[in-house]
Design a protein around this motif. Structure first.
Motif, PDB file in Angstrom:
ATOM      1  N   ALA A  19       0.809  -1.219   0.000  1.00  0.00           N
ATOM      2  CA  ALA A  19       0.000   0.000   0.000  1.00  0.00           C
ATOM      3  C   ALA A  19       0.845   1.274   0.000  1.00  0.00           C
ATOM      4  CB  ALA A  19      -0.918   0.009   1.216  1.00  0.00           C
ATOM      5  N   ALA A  20       2.144   1.140   0.131  1.00  0.00           N
ATOM      6  CA  ALA A  20       3.002   2.324   0.319  1.00  0.00           C
ATOM      7  C   ALA A  20       2.862   3.352  -0.799  1.00  0.00           C
ATOM      8  CB  ALA A  20       4.459   1.900   0.478  1.00  0.00           C
ATOM      9  N   ALA A  21       2.960   2.927  -2.041  1.00  0.00           N
ATOM     10  CA  ALA A  21       2.890   3.888  -3.153  1.00  0.00           C
ATOM     11  C   ALA A  21       1.519   4.560  -3.209  1.00  0.00           C
ATOM     12  CB  ALA A  21       3.201   3.202  -4.480  1.00  0.00           C
ATOM     13  N   GLY A  22       0.464   3.784  -3.009  1.00  0.00           N
ATOM     14  CA  GLY A  22      -0.884   4.346  -3.015  1.00  0.00           C
ATOM     15  C   GLY A  22      -1.098   5.308  -1.861  1.00  0.00           C
ATOM     16  N   ASN A  23      -0.571   4.960  -0.691  1.00  0.00           N
ATOM     17  CA  ASN A  23      -0.698   5.844   0.472  1.00  0.00           C
ATOM     18  C   ASN A  23       0.038   7.155   0.229  1.00  0.00           C
ATOM     19  OD1 ASN A  23      -2.234   4.009   1.889  1.00  0.00           O
ATOM     20  ND2 ASN A  23      -0.534   3.251   3.119  1.00  0.00           N
ATOM     21  N   ARG A  24       1.232   7.074  -0.339  1.00  0.00           N
ATOM     22  CA  ARG A  24       2.009   8.287  -0.607  1.00  0.00           C
ATOM     23  C   ARG A  24       1.263   9.188  -1.596  1.00  0.00           C
ATOM     24  NH1 ARG A  24       5.619  11.243  -3.268  1.00  0.00           N
ATOM     25  NH2 ARG A  24       7.431  12.010  -2.133  1.00  0.00           N
ATOM     26  N   ALA A  25       0.757   8.588  -2.666  1.00  0.00           N
ATOM     27  CA  ALA A  25       0.009   9.372  -3.656  1.00  0.00           C
ATOM     28  C   ALA A  25      -1.232  10.008  -3.017  1.00  0.00           C
ATOM     29  CB  ALA A  25      -0.385   8.491  -4.839  1.00  0.00           C
ATOM     30  N   ALA A  26      -1.926   9.258  -2.171  1.00  0.00           N
ATOM     31  CA  ALA A  26      -3.112   9.788  -1.493  1.00  0.00           C
ATOM     32  C   ALA A  26      -2.735  10.934  -0.565  1.00  0.00           C
ATOM     33  CB  ALA A  26      -3.819   8.681  -0.711  1.00  0.00           C
ATOM     34  N   LEU A  27      -1.594  10.824   0.096  1.00  0.00           N
ATOM     35  CA  LEU A  27      -1.139  11.885   0.994  1.00  0.00           C
ATOM     36  C   LEU A  27      -0.793  13.156   0.221  1.00  0.00           C
ATOM     37  CD1 LEU A  27       0.959   9.715   3.444  1.00  0.00           C
ATOM     38  CD2 LEU A  27      -0.948  11.203   4.108  1.00  0.00           C
ATOM     39  N   VAL A  28      -0.144  13.022  -0.923  1.00  0.00           N
ATOM     40  CA  VAL A  28       0.204  14.198  -1.732  1.00  0.00           C
ATOM     41  C   VAL A  28      -1.064  14.878  -2.236  1.00  0.00           C
ATOM     42  CG1 VAL A  28       1.341  14.979  -3.854  1.00  0.00           C
ATOM     43  CG2 VAL A  28       2.508  13.360  -2.343  1.00  0.00           C
ATOM     44  N   THR A  29      -2.012  14.087  -2.723  1.00  0.00           N
ATOM     45  CA  THR A  29      -3.282  14.651  -3.190  1.00  0.00           C
ATOM     46  C   THR A  29      -4.015  15.341  -2.047  1.00  0.00           C
ATOM     47  OG1 THR A  29      -3.475  12.994  -4.928  1.00  0.00           O
ATOM     48  CG2 THR A  29      -5.518  14.073  -4.228  1.00  0.00           C
ATOM     49  N   ALA A  30      -4.061  14.675  -0.895  1.00  0.00           N
ATOM     50  CA  ALA A  30      -4.742  15.250   0.273  1.00  0.00           C
ATOM     51  C   ALA A  30      -4.051  16.533   0.721  1.00  0.00           C
ATOM     52  CB  ALA A  30      -4.780  14.238   1.414  1.00  0.00           C
ATOM     53  N   LEU A  40      -0.609  26.590   4.173  1.00  0.00           N
ATOM     54  CA  LEU A  40       0.508  25.699   4.502  1.00  0.00           C
ATOM     55  C   LEU A  40       0.624  25.379   5.986  1.00  0.00           C
ATOM     56  CD1 LEU A  40       3.238  27.098   2.106  1.00  0.00           C
ATOM     57  CD2 LEU A  40       2.042  24.917   1.938  1.00  0.00           C
ATOM     58  N   ASP A  41      -0.059  26.116   6.817  1.00  0.00           N
ATOM     59  CA  ASP A  41       0.005  25.852   8.260  1.00  0.00           C
ATOM     60  C   ASP A  41      -1.071  24.882   8.724  1.00  0.00           C
ATOM     61  OD1 ASP A  41       2.216  27.502   8.627  1.00  0.00           O
ATOM     62  OD2 ASP A  41       0.956  29.282   8.847  1.00  0.00           O
ATOM     63  N   ALA A  42      -1.807  24.289   7.803  1.00  0.00           N
ATOM     64  CA  ALA A  42      -2.858  23.331   8.164  1.00  0.00           C
ATOM     65  C   ALA A  42      -2.235  22.162   8.928  1.00  0.00           C
ATOM     66  CB  ALA A  42      -3.546  22.817   6.910  1.00  0.00           C
ATOM     67  N   PRO A  43      -2.948  21.595   9.877  1.00  0.00           N
ATOM     68  CA  PRO A  43      -2.401  20.481  10.649  1.00  0.00           C
ATOM     69  C   PRO A  43      -2.138  19.257   9.777  1.00  0.00           C
ATOM     70  CG  PRO A  43      -4.586  21.135  11.478  1.00  0.00           C
ATOM     71  CD  PRO A  43      -4.285  21.969  10.272  1.00  0.00           C
ATOM     72  N   LEU A  44      -1.038  18.599  10.043  1.00  0.00           N
ATOM     73  CA  LEU A  44      -0.717  17.385   9.302  1.00  0.00           C
ATOM     74  C   LEU A  44      -1.757  16.299   9.553  1.00  0.00           C
ATOM     75  CD1 LEU A  44       3.173  17.230   9.689  1.00  0.00           C
ATOM     76  CD2 LEU A  44       1.819  18.089   7.770  1.00  0.00           C
ATOM     77  N   SER A  45      -2.383  16.338  10.716  1.00  0.00           N
ATOM     78  CA  SER A  45      -3.427  15.351  11.011  1.00  0.00           C
ATOM     79  C   SER A  45      -4.587  15.489  10.026  1.00  0.00           C
ATOM     80  CB  SER A  45      -3.921  15.500  12.447  1.00  0.00           C
ATOM     81  OG  SER A  45      -4.463  16.794  12.654  1.00  0.00           O
ATOM     82  N   ALA A  46      -4.874  16.702   9.568  1.00  0.00           N
ATOM     83  CA  ALA A  46      -5.943  16.915   8.588  1.00  0.00           C
ATOM     84  C   ALA A  46      -5.582  16.270   7.253  1.00  0.00           C
ATOM     85  CB  ALA A  46      -6.212  18.407   8.405  1.00  0.00           C
ATOM     86  N   ILE A  47      -4.309  16.315   6.912  1.00  0.00           N
ATOM     87  CA  ILE A  47      -3.842  15.691   5.664  1.00  0.00           C
ATOM     88  C   ILE A  47      -3.991  14.180   5.763  1.00  0.00           C
ATOM     89  CG2 ILE A  47      -1.813  15.285   4.219  1.00  0.00           C
ATOM     90  CD1 ILE A  47      -0.933  18.180   5.029  1.00  0.00           C
ATOM     91  N   ALA A  48      -3.575  13.611   6.880  1.00  0.00           N
ATOM     92  CA  ALA A  48      -3.685  12.162   7.072  1.00  0.00           C
ATOM     93  C   ALA A  48      -5.148  11.731   7.015  1.00  0.00           C
ATOM     94  CB  ALA A  48      -3.044  11.753   8.397  1.00  0.00           C
ATOM     95  N   ARG A  49      -6.004  12.475   7.698  1.00  0.00           N
ATOM     96  CA  ARG A  49      -7.442  12.152   7.682  1.00  0.00           C
ATOM     97  C   ARG A  49      -8.002  12.206   6.267  1.00  0.00           C
ATOM     98  NH1 ARG A  49      -7.795  15.002  12.224  1.00  0.00           N
ATOM     99  NH2 ARG A  49      -8.445  16.896  11.169  1.00  0.00           N
ATOM    100  N   ARG A  50      -7.671  13.266   5.533  1.00  0.00           N
ATOM    101  CA  ARG A  50      -8.181  13.426   4.161  1.00  0.00           C
ATOM    102  C   ARG A  50      -7.688  12.279   3.276  1.00  0.00           C
ATOM    103  NH1 ARG A  50      -9.718  18.017   0.831  1.00  0.00           N
ATOM    104  NH2 ARG A  50     -10.553  18.743   2.792  1.00  0.00           N
ATOM    105  N   ALA A  51      -6.471  11.799   3.518  1.00  0.00           N
ATOM    106  CA  ALA A  51      -5.911  10.701   2.723  1.00  0.00           C
ATOM    107  C   ALA A  51      -6.454   9.338   3.156  1.00  0.00           C
ATOM    108  CB  ALA A  51      -4.391  10.708   2.818  1.00  0.00           C
ATOM    109  N   GLY A  52      -7.110   9.294   4.322  1.00  0.00           N
ATOM    110  CA  GLY A  52      -7.654   8.035   4.809  1.00  0.00           C
ATOM    111  C   GLY A  52      -6.624   7.127   5.438  1.00  0.00           C
ATOM    112  N   VAL A  53      -5.559   7.743   5.993  1.00  0.00           N
ATOM    113  CA  VAL A  53      -4.508   6.968   6.660  1.00  0.00           C
ATOM    114  C   VAL A  53      -4.244   7.571   8.031  1.00  0.00           C
ATOM    115  CG1 VAL A  53      -3.429   6.358   4.452  1.00  0.00           C
ATOM    116  CG2 VAL A  53      -2.591   8.339   5.715  1.00  0.00           C
ATOM    117  N   GLY A  54      -3.533   6.837   8.849  1.00  0.00           N
ATOM    118  CA  GLY A  54      -3.154   7.349  10.158  1.00  0.00           C
ATOM    119  C   GLY A  54      -1.941   8.261  10.057  1.00  0.00           C
TER     120      GLY A  54
END
Length: 195
Positions: A19-30, A40-54
């Motif tokens: 899942a690594a490549a898919g997770n990375r791509a989802a994180l960049v999109t998120a 740019l100061d948005a919380p990183l937790s919001a990015i993880a949530r939007r990507a559907g990963v921890g």
């Protein structure tokens, strides 16, 4: 007694390294989406949530906030380079891809203004300048001789990027296209490069 989750409560199976490549791509999109909405100061937790990963998955791919922003910027530049290198590349089409990135990625605008005006030579600034130069090379590579942007290409890009303001990507896109029009430049469809 051990409680078992019902089928509605089960978490998706951990696919591990597959899942690594898919997770990375989802994180960049998120990250692009979250940065566009919250800066740019948005919380990183919001990015993880939007990507559907921890958050642990986010930190496995990106050790810090700068690394996340760098990945988004790298993806922006890579898409512009691919659009410019495509067999059917036109200046209008490549400017459409550039404009999409301007409207979608808050960090991308700052990158295009990395001209060394501060006089400091930091690693981050050098990286931003390198990415900006890659964008310029890609754009110049698809401009025919005598194109109206040939002499002042990056000045025009900076002027358009200055117009990219507003609360939504649609508003920012509308303003960017209007700015190109004021400069007498036609822009193709505003969309990411679909390679």
């Amino acid at each position: 007694m051990t409680e078992h989750a019902t089928s509605d409560e089960r978490r998706p199976a951990n696919r591990g390294p597959r899942a690594a490549a898919g997770n990375r791509a989802a994180l960049v999109t998120a990250a692009r989406e979250v940065y566009a909405a919250h800066g740019l100061d948005a919380p990183l937790s919001a990015i993880a949530r939007r990507a559907g990963v921890g958050q642990g998955v986010l930190y496995r791919h990106f050790p810090d906030r700068d690394a996340v922003a760098a990945a988004v910027l790298e993806e922006n530049v890579r898409q512009i380079e691919q659009a410019a290198a495509a067999e059917d590349a036109t200046p209008d089409g490549v400017l459409g891809v550039l404009t999409w990135h301007l409207a979608q990625s808050a960090a991308f605008i700052g990158l295009l203004h990395a001209d060394g005006a501060s006089g400091r030579s930091t690693t981050g600034h050098a990286y931003a300048r390198d990415l900006s130069e890659r964008v310029e090379r890609a754009l110049r590579g698809c401009l025919p001789d005598g194109h109206r942007l040939a002499d002042d290409l990056m000045l025009a890009v900076a002027m358009v990027s200055g117009a990219v303001t507003g609360p939504t990507p649609e508003t920012r896109e509308h303003r960017a296209v209007a700015a190109w029009r004021l400069l007498g430049v036609t822009v193709g469809p505003v969309r990411p490069f679909a390679g």
